[in-house]
Design an enzyme around this catalytic site. Structure first.
Site, PDB file in Angstrom:
ATOM      1  N   ASP A 188     -93.849  55.580   1.751  1.00  0.00           N
ATOM      2  CA  ASP A 188     -93.021  56.811   2.138  1.00  0.00           C
ATOM      3  C   ASP A 188     -93.460  57.568   2.966  1.00  0.00           C
ATOM      4  O   ASP A 188     -94.664  57.422   3.284  1.00  0.00           O
ATOM      5  CB  ASP A 188     -92.405  57.365   0.902  1.00  0.00           C
ATOM      6  CG  ASP A 188     -90.890  57.705   1.156  1.00  0.00           C
ATOM      7  OD1 ASP A 188     -90.463  58.477   2.112  1.00  0.00           O
ATOM      8  OD2 ASP A 188     -90.052  57.212   0.559  1.00  0.00           O
ATOM      9  N   HIS A 276     -88.272  56.756   6.502  1.00  0.00           N
ATOM     10  CA  HIS A 276     -89.417  57.102   5.538  1.00  0.00           C
ATOM     11  C   HIS A 276     -90.624  56.443   5.758  1.00  0.00           C
ATOM     12  O   HIS A 276     -91.437  55.868   5.030  1.00  0.00           O
ATOM     13  CB  HIS A 276     -88.919  56.550   4.078  1.00  0.00           C
ATOM     14  CG  HIS A 276     -87.687  57.338   3.597  1.00  0.00           C
ATOM     15  ND1 HIS A 276     -87.977  58.552   2.818  1.00  0.00           N
ATOM     16  CD2 HIS A 276     -86.381  57.001   3.732  1.00  0.00           C
ATOM     17  CE1 HIS A 276     -86.583  58.819   2.203  1.00  0.00           C
ATOM     18  NE2 HIS A 276     -85.760  58.058   2.834  1.00  0.00           N
ATOM     19  N   GLU A 336     -81.357  56.248   4.439  1.00  0.00           N
ATOM     20  CA  GLU A 336     -81.590  57.742   5.059  1.00  0.00           C
ATOM     21  C   GLU A 336     -82.455  57.782   6.480  1.00  0.00           C
ATOM     22  O   GLU A 336     -83.591  58.337   6.445  1.00  0.00           O
ATOM     23  CB  GLU A 336     -82.239  58.800   3.833  1.00  0.00           C
ATOM     24  CG  GLU A 336     -81.547  58.635   2.757  1.00  0.00           C
ATOM     25  CD  GLU A 336     -81.976  59.317   1.529  1.00  0.00           C
ATOM     26  OE1 GLU A 336     -81.659  59.896   0.827  1.00  0.00           O
ATOM     27  OE2 GLU A 336     -83.643  59.394   1.665  1.00  0.00           O
TER      28      GLU A 336
END
Length: 752
Positions: A188, A276, A336
């Site tokens: 991440d 990410h 995301e």
């Protein structure tokens, strides 16, 4: 033959459900077995008990697991044995049969997974005696199999690192409750945790960082709770700087995979792309569209799907991942994603025109589809988060459903033919704060309750817990957030909730002594009988209900934190003056649970308002704006109003973020002490008689808070403010009078 005959008779009738009240203490097994028949007597397991293997040699790992228990006491007159049998007639995947009589235990399974789950049941039957010198196991006949093949636990090791010993320990915890999938979130923005030999910088540099805002938040909380401290073992001095981090070499990961496989657990790797990815884009800025690789408006800038160099990097990484992990699944992430930078790059515009892509969402799907083809060539199956639906998802991908505020996603995916793993945040995100209702909330989860047809239900692979570690830096904090919620999800995954909440709660309460023996830092069951903001008129009594009888309650009245030498609560305490009481439950090993603070205030009954032609219902106002606090709601933002009979939000098309207001009068049917319980996600404030009663404000997950007020019979001014910051909402208000049961507020309670 005798063993098979027993189960033939069992299937014909006279079967027993573990749910019978009289057997809960004797057979406190979680998850509850499908069939259980109690038998009088017990099997005494000592160091002289022989363990025999009949059938497939691969079952030898099960024999070793039993042999390693290491009981020390011998009973010379006791001749007993444990027999492990491969029974290919057992059709159910991971199914097993367990027979316990005074002289022999027989474990029968078609495969090693089923045999291992039988061992897990056997350990629970033995309970804490398995850690002593001799184990006493109640006689029983069990026939068992799982409802779902996917019973997973997800752990984010990127935000905060957990070493191999901690992961092995978590695997041991998982298998006791029959979880069989460990999903590791390995990369991440905050760290890259897996060695990639083609790009050694990813771990040499990308696995280490100076302290970030998540670390600072943990250290702030560590001032009052040491479980939030960052373990010193995860620090390293690099070029004179103290850096936080860690990673797994491929050799180390092979060892962990083998450890898990031997215990029936499959490890699924996640390398999160295209978003990410800042741990990589900081090192290789050419991966991003801008060539910078920093933060975007909401998330970090992703890698660019319009450059062939991006796919070269991704394919090199996943070539090594595919070779390392034997699982048929690889998780791509794909959630995301900050797509703004893609809109600014001419190469992306050209690619979209060439491929006939109408939006950046479809551009993301282009990246996912191309990576899926690569996975398939490597013999792997792609898993991604449910954002994959937005730009179009191929029918061969597997979706993980997490966005509870998109309830139609499971149906849409299964209509497309996709297999789905269920972990909606409201039930399965174990990094969310816990309250008195958290365990019951998890137990209430029905993975099929998404308007699915029978054919679509067959595409639901199973369920999974998710634990994100932004504010979970240590093993103790991880255990505290997972347990006991993992027990409730175990039953959802294996048996379903047929036993019922009350039955499960009694069995789970009997599990805490086992968790104590394993030194698990679980969250204790809530103590009931009070509100943090309590009131009395003349006097009252503090009557506590402690569901965990193995613990001792200690309390103080001088403002200090309770310790083991503090006063012991042994019965109702008379309260006849304003004061503060702090209390905590202490486990047998001396560890304390939550510290509860009760502030008592003397009040006269609040005078009621005289009715002036009041009508049923509350005035409702709607404000479709983003607010961080209910105190920021502005009347100039109001777009809708109505009269509501109860606490609801009567707006058909709700904005992603909004505020609401309910105003009117609450009718108190009698003089009394009223306790209100407000649960909200995000923030909400309750005002009674024009004063703030419950402050549950701010952007947060579903949290319940309560407070008391002395009300005279009649009408009292009422106002409830609420904000939804995005991602799904909860708004619930209940009340009780005196020692009565709590109940939701209804139309008979409200006027305007």
């Amino acid at each position: 033959m005798k063993f098979k005959l027993i189960f033939l008779l069992l299937c014909m009738g006279n079967s027993f459900s573990i749910y019978a009240q009289s057997n809960i203490n004797r057979y406190s097994i979680i998850p509850a077995p499908v069939k259980l028949k109690p038998i009088k007597g017990a099997f005494i397991w000592t160091k002289n008990t022989t363990i025999k293997l009949s059938g497939d040699a691969s079952f030898d790992i099960v024999k070793k697991e039993l042999s390693a228990i290491g009981l020390k006491l011998s009973v010379s007159s006791q001749k007993s044995s444990i027999l492990i049998v491969q029974d290919k007639n057992i059709q159910a995947s991971e199914g097993y049969k367990l027979s316990v009589n005074p002289n022999q235990i027989t474990i029968a399974a078609a495969n090693i997974e089923g045999a291992y789950w039988a061992v897990s049941t056997l350990k629970q039957l033995a309970g804490t005696s398995i850690y002593g010198k001799v184990a006493n196991i109640p006689c029983v006949e069990i026939e068992d199999q799982p409802k779902f093949g996917w019973r997973g636990m997800h752990l984010d090791v990127a935000r905060h690192f957990f070493d191999l010993a901690e992961l092995r320990l978590m695997i041991d915890r998982m298998t006791l409750y029959k979880f069989n999938k460990l999903h590791l979130h390995l990369t991440d923005d905050q760290g890259w945790r897996l060695e990639i030999k083609k790009y050694p910088e990813l771990t040499a540099k990308g696995a280490w960082r100076t302290l970030n805002n998540q670390d600072s938040a943990c250290l702030k909380m560590a001032e009052t709770n040491p479980d939030f401290n960052l373990p010193e073992k995860n620090f390293k001095v690099i070029n004179g700087k103290k850096m936080y981090g860690g990673f797994y070499t491929q050799s180390e990961m092979k060892g962990l995979i083998k450890y898990a496989q031997d215990r029936g657990v499959e490890i699924i790797p996640e390398i999160d792309m295209p978003g990410h990815m800042m741990a990589a884009t900081k090192l290789f800025p050419w991966l991003s569209s801008s060539g910078a690789g920093g933060l975007g408006k909401d998330f970090s800038e992703p890698i660019c799907p319009c450059k062939e160099s991006t796919f070269e990097f991704a394919e090199n990484v996943f070539t090594e991942v595919a070779a390392l992990f034997p699982s048929k699944y690889i998780h791509l992430g794909a959630d995301e994603v900050e797509k703004d930078s893609w809109k600014k790059l001419p190469e992306c515009d050209e690619l979209m025109k060439k491929e006939g892509l109408k939006s950046v969402e479809e551009l993301q799907s282009y990246f996912i589809h191309r990576m899926e083809k690569f996975f398939i060539n490597k013999g792997k199956k792609l898993i991604g988060w449910d954002e994959m639906l937005e730009g179009g998802m191929s029918a061969t991908a597997t979706m993980m459903y997490w966005r509870a505020w998109v309830p139609g996603a499971p149906k849409k995916a299964t209509e497309n033919g996709n297999e789905v793993i269920m972990l909606p945040g409201e039930f399965c995100y174990f990094d969310a704060p816990q309250d008195a209702g958290s365990l019951k909330k998890v137990y209430s989860f029905d993975p099929y309750n998404y308007n699915l047809t029978e054919a679509q239900k067959k595409l639901i692979l199973g369920v999974q817990a998710a634990t994100w570690t932004e504010t979970i830096p240590s093993l103790r904090r991880l255990e505290y957030m997972i347990f006991p919620r993992l027990l409730a999800l175990a039953e959802v995954a294996w048996t379903g909730s047929a036993a019922g909440w009350d039955d499960f709660l009694k069995r789970s309460n009997n599990q805490y002594s086992m968790l104590d023996a394993m030194n698990v830092n679980y969250r204790m069951p809530d103590i009931y009988g009070f509100s943090p903001k309590s009131v009395f008129v003349d006097q009252t009594y503090l009557k506590l209900d402690n569901p965990l009888k193995s613990t001792v309650l200690h309390y103080t009245t001088d403002g200090s934190t309770p310790v083991k030498s503090s006063k012991i609560y042994s019965g109702p305490l008379l309260i006849n003056k304003p004061q503060q009481i702090k209390l905590a439950a202490f486990r047998p090993n001396g560890n304390p649970g939550e510290v509860y603070v009760i502030n008592y205030e003397r009040q006269a009954y609040q005078k009621a308002i005289t009715s002036n032609g009041f009508q049923k219902g509350l005035k409702f106002s709607y404000y479709p704006k983003y607010y961080k606090s209910v105190t920021k709601i502005k009347e100039t933002d109001r777009t809708d109003s109505a009269i509501t009979a109860k606490i609801d939000i009567p707006v058909k098309e709700k904005a992603p973020s909004f505020g609401t207001k309910h105003t009117g009068y609450f009718y108190a049917p009698q003089d009394g002490i009223y306790t209100f319980y407000l649960k909200a996600d995000d923030g909400s404030n309750l005002y009674m008689d024009q004063k703030l009663l419950i402050d549950n404000d701010g952007l947060h997950s579903a949290i319940e808070k309560s407070a008391q007020i002395a009300l005279g019979k009649g009408y009292h001014p009422f106002e409830l403010l609420f904000i939804e910051g995005g991602g799904g909402y909860t708004l619930q208000l209940e009340y009780s009078v005196g020692d009565g049961k709590r109940k939701p507020l209804s139309e008979s309670d409200f006027y305007h």
